[in-house]
Design a protein around this motif. Structure first.
Motif, short mmCIF file in Angstrom:
data_model
loop_
_atom_site.label_atom_id
_atom_site.label_comp_id
_atom_site.label_asym_id
_atom_site.label_seq_id
_atom_site.Cartn_x
_atom_site.Cartn_y
_atom_site.Cartn_z
N VAL A 1 0.82 -1.15 0.13
CA VAL A 1 -0.08 -0.06 0.12
C VAL A 1 0.88 1.28 -0.11
O VAL A 1 1.76 1.26 0.61
CB VAL A 1 -0.91 0.04 1.18
N VAL B 1 -3.38 6.50 -0.10
CA VAL B 1 -4.17 6.52 0.91
C VAL B 1 -4.39 8.05 1.25
O VAL B 1 -5.74 8.40 1.20
CB VAL B 1 -3.70 6.01 2.24
N SER C 1 -5.34 -1.37 2.58
CA SER C 1 -5.62 -0.01 2.03
C SER C 1 -6.89 0.65 2.61
O SER C 1 -6.91 1.76 3.30
CB SER C 1 -5.74 -0.13 0.51
N GLN D 1 -7.17 3.94 4.98
CA GLN D 1 -7.96 5.04 4.78
C GLN D 1 -8.75 5.42 6.00
O GLN D 1 -8.81 6.54 6.17
CB GLN D 1 -8.65 4.64 3.59
#
Length: 177
Positions: free
Chosen positions: A29, A34, A68, A72
């Motif tokens: 990621v 993000v 991810s 977030q």
């Protein structure tokens, strides 16, 4: 769906996530991606409050091995808290950094800061300094659980009247996606 229903659904979702403590999915990621995604999602909130959101996201940032969507949620919680903490015309800064096998995201605001008596409790479930109906007290607690499940940590620095800085530090790993 009206605002009350949306808030109730959000609280239930957070409660279920808090109770389950499931393992995050793992994939490379990019924390910069993000941050950019969450910033786009919150653009209306930033504009509505007339807040300046600055970012410093170096392009050579290593990826982290993580989920991810959960990451977030962490950045969303930190940015929403920062937006709530600053006055109209305030400033929020988000920056990412890499050092010694770690990647960090720092969210700093020039808002009201955190009172010393509240600081030991900010990650406690259901603790909030927001007025009734404006916060569940789960955002930071859930965020801490997510970060710890990724092998990371969250640090906070704050002085009343001088804003707050939250730093999420995660192990570097994987290739950027």
């Amino acid at each position: 769906m009206d605002q009350g229903m949306e808030q109730a659904a959000s609280v239930i979702t957070k409660l279920l996530g808090f109770a389950r403590k499931q393992e995050p999915a793992r994939a490379p990621v990019s924390l910069n991606t993000v941050v950019r995604t969450v910033a786009r999602l919150l653009a209306f909130d930033v504009e509505r409050k007339a807040v300046t959101l600055e970012s410093d996201l170096p392009e050579d940032l290593p990826a982290v091995d993580g989920d991810s969507q959960l990451l977030q949620e962490v950045i969303m919680n930190l940015l929403l808290n920062a937006i709530d903490a600053v006055e109209s015309g305030g400033r929020i800064r988000v920056r990412t950094r890499a050092a010694a096998g770690t990647v960090s995201v720092e969210v700093a605001d020039d808002g009201r800061g955190i009172e010393p008596a509240d600081r030991p409790h900010i990650f406690d479930p259901f603790f909030t300094t927001k007025p009734t109906g404006q916060g569940t007290g789960l955002g930071l607690s859930v965020s801490l659980g997510i970060v710890q499940a990724h092998g990371g940590s969250i640090a906070v620095a704050s002085e009343p009247g001088a804003g707050a800085t939250f730093t999420v530090t995660l192990p570097a790993g994987g290739a950027a996606s």
